[in-house]
Design a protein around this motif. Sequence first.
Motif, short mmCIF file in Angstrom:
data_model
loop_
_atom_site.label_atom_id
_atom_site.label_comp_id
_atom_site.label_asym_id
_atom_site.label_seq_id
_atom_site.Cartn_x
_atom_site.Cartn_y
_atom_site.Cartn_z
N GLU A 130 20.65 54.55 44.18
CA GLU A 130 21.19 55.29 43.05
C GLU A 130 22.68 55.00 42.90
O GLU A 130 23.41 54.96 43.89
N THR A 131 23.12 54.82 41.68
CA THR A 131 24.53 54.56 41.41
C THR A 131 25.33 55.85 41.55
O THR A 131 24.94 56.89 41.02
N ARG A 132 26.45 55.76 42.25
CA ARG A 132 27.35 56.90 42.42
C ARG A 132 28.71 56.68 41.77
O ARG A 132 29.62 57.49 41.92
N GLY A 133 28.84 55.59 41.02
CA GLY A 133 30.09 55.35 40.32
C GLY A 133 30.47 53.89 40.29
O GLY A 133 29.80 53.04 40.89
N GLY A 134 31.53 53.60 39.57
CA GLY A 134 32.01 52.24 39.51
C GLY A 134 32.81 51.96 38.25
O GLY A 134 32.94 52.82 37.37
N GLU A 135 33.35 50.75 38.19
CA GLU A 135 34.15 50.35 37.04
C GLU A 135 34.33 48.84 37.07
O GLU A 135 34.07 48.17 38.08
N TYR A 136 34.78 48.30 35.93
CA TYR A 136 35.11 46.88 35.82
C TYR A 136 36.61 46.70 36.01
O TYR A 136 37.41 47.45 35.42
N PHE A 137 36.99 45.71 36.81
CA PHE A 137 38.40 45.43 37.11
C PHE A 137 38.72 43.96 36.85
O PHE A 137 37.84 43.10 36.85
N PHE A 138 40.00 43.70 36.66
CA PHE A 138 40.52 42.34 36.57
C PHE A 138 41.39 42.09 37.80
O PHE A 138 42.29 42.89 38.11
N ILE A 139 41.10 41.01 38.51
CA ILE A 139 41.87 40.62 39.69
C ILE A 139 42.81 39.48 39.28
O ILE A 139 42.36 38.34 39.10
N PRO A 140 44.09 39.75 39.12
CA PRO A 140 45.00 38.67 38.69
C PRO A 140 45.37 37.73 39.84
O PRO A 140 45.23 38.07 41.02
N SER A 141 45.87 36.59 39.47
CA SER A 141 46.46 35.67 40.45
C SER A 141 47.82 36.21 40.87
O SER A 141 48.33 37.19 40.30
N LEU A 142 48.42 35.58 41.85
CA LEU A 142 49.77 35.97 42.27
C LEU A 142 50.78 35.71 41.15
O LEU A 142 51.70 36.50 40.94
N THR A 143 50.60 34.61 40.43
CA THR A 143 51.49 34.32 39.30
C THR A 143 51.40 35.42 38.26
O THR A 143 52.42 35.93 37.77
N ALA A 144 50.17 35.82 37.92
CA ALA A 144 49.98 36.87 36.92
C ALA A 144 50.52 38.20 37.41
O ALA A 144 51.10 38.97 36.62
N LEU A 145 50.37 38.51 38.69
CA LEU A 145 50.91 39.76 39.23
C LEU A 145 52.42 39.82 39.06
O LEU A 145 52.98 40.86 38.68
N ARG A 146 53.09 38.71 39.32
CA ARG A 146 54.56 38.69 39.17
C ARG A 146 54.94 38.85 37.71
O ARG A 146 55.93 39.54 37.38
N MET A 147 54.18 38.25 36.83
CA MET A 147 54.47 38.40 35.40
C MET A 147 54.26 39.84 34.94
O MET A 147 55.06 40.39 34.17
N ILE A 148 53.18 40.45 35.41
CA ILE A 148 52.91 41.85 35.06
C ILE A 148 54.01 42.75 35.57
O ILE A 148 54.51 43.64 34.87
N ALA A 149 54.43 42.53 36.83
CA ALA A 149 55.44 43.37 37.45
C ALA A 149 56.79 43.27 36.71
O ALA A 149 57.52 44.26 36.61
N ARG A 150 57.09 42.10 36.19
CA ARG A 150 58.39 41.89 35.52
C ARG A 150 58.31 42.13 34.02
O ARG A 150 59.35 42.05 33.34
N GLY A 151 57.11 42.37 33.52
CA GLY A 151 56.97 42.62 32.10
C GLY A 151 57.32 41.43 31.24
O GLY A 151 57.89 41.59 30.15
N VAL A 152 56.96 40.24 31.69
CA VAL A 152 57.38 39.02 30.99
C VAL A 152 56.18 38.22 30.46
O VAL A 152 56.29 37.02 30.24
N ILE A 153 55.07 38.89 30.21
CA ILE A 153 53.90 38.19 29.68
C ILE A 153 54.11 37.89 28.21
O ILE A 153 54.33 38.80 27.41
N ASP A 154 54.02 36.62 27.86
CA ASP A 154 54.23 36.19 26.47
C ASP A 154 53.00 35.41 26.02
O ASP A 154 52.81 34.26 26.41
N PRO A 155 52.15 36.02 25.20
CA PRO A 155 50.92 35.35 24.79
C PRO A 155 51.09 34.32 23.69
O PRO A 155 50.12 33.67 23.30
#
Length: 540
Positions: free
Chosen positions: A514-539
Amino acid sequence: MSKQLDLLDIQGHVLRAYGRFGYPKARYVFLNIRNSSRARRFVDAITQRVTTAVCWGKGPDDLPPPEWTVNIAFTYQGLKELELPRASLIGFSPEFVEGMKHRKDILGDDGPSAPEHWDPIWRDNRETRDKDVHIFIALNALAPPSSETGLTGIQQAMAQCDVFLEQAYTWLLEEVKKTEAGVVILGGNRGDDGALLDYQDVKVVMENGLPTAKEHFGYTDGIGDPVFEGVPYDEARVRGRGKQIADGSWAPLATGEFLLGHIDEAQEYPPAPRPILLARNGTYMVYRKLHENVASFDKYLKQEGQKYPGGEELLAAKFVGRWRDNGAPLVSAPDAASKKKFDEKFAQASPAEQDRMLSDFTYDDDMSGAKCPFSAHLRRINPRASLEMGRDPGDIPGSYKTITGAFDTPGALSNRRRILRRGLPYGEVKDRGRDDGNHGIIIMMLNADINRQFEFVQQQWVNYGNDFKAGNDKEIILGNHSHDPHFSSKAVLQVDPASEEVPFILAKIPRFVETRGGEYFFIPSLTALRMIARGVIDPT
């Protein structure tokens, strides 16, 4: 393998199932963002400690295994709170945006598995903003080799593992505290006796004081994880875990089946958000907490095992496609006599040969399901090349054979549905006569396309059987078997069509999981993590 991946840019748990590398315990923590700028500083601090996929070992270019690992992932709501640009957000997959709770009809999360029965942390997720799960952090702890031998050494290693896990959690609490309520830990993970905890602990199942690779139903688990191009520590594990080739050999699966920004089995790049640096070397994670009804399982197995010609343990093997004790595949050991021979050879084999015996097999000689049934867990989750089945006029009723020429690669239909699996069991079974204990498995499935891989397998192969010529028969272990006696579940255990044997019908199958919970997640790369942390994502 010819492809080289940037291991320093990929989070470690994407390429490694930590349990196989000596990390028998873990703690999963979920956080809610209250202040975007402070949350980005928190992400920056975590990123500096994130465990990458770099090789571990004693070689000149290797790093020693860390005492504890840290990995991080985000929900869609979390990425919004971290203020990713809208042009980037709209590039994420629709199912990731919608979230697991709202995909319940596709996943078959009904009855006792419906969201209203989930742990509070998951039941309340996406209901009010301050209870949304935004960030996932995994802490895995090493059980280091002990100077002692035998049981004493194992006990010391497990005790040190506990110390490492508490050290990791203390560090995380300090980082959360530094945010001054910019991020907060969410409670509501159900534990023993209904206690609500601020984390989800998981650990290997112990038997007689020894760690095992089993789950609470007693099956040896985690054997057939896919191998794909570019993973250096999986080079010797391709046979049975990669993809079947027409000449009988095996090859690693395409990297893009599991990592964004790489070519997949269709020779295309999987859909991904912009910019490419945000997506490349990242992946999607499906987190599910699955409760195991051990009492219902044991009762049904004993009840049907008394009627099944091969006895209880062979019937248990038919449920999954592997024998419970050592994971021997049914296609290699379909009955007690062949299992005895398998075990004798297995006991004398080297670890590498044992691994090959457990993984290197096909269904080419079992296309009719007489050895491994069409509803067995193993066959439903990874059919290998067995879906290219058919019959000619005049063939024996119930018999199937391989249809050649439809695809260049024999397993083309299943190669696009493969899923990396991570996670460990949770809780302990204190009373096998009850279903309501705190025991099950946390399963984290990694794939480049949630809909094409996880959701397809869950909907079409676990909860439906048409691709296996099995109508609406569900997969025996994970299927969402009906509690309505008027629409009870069944499964057919096939026999050799040329024999005089009669197929065995499993009737009124209860819901084992029986399911007791869950969710969908995105696992970023280290490069993406640094971009997210610095707020410098430019699409753009």
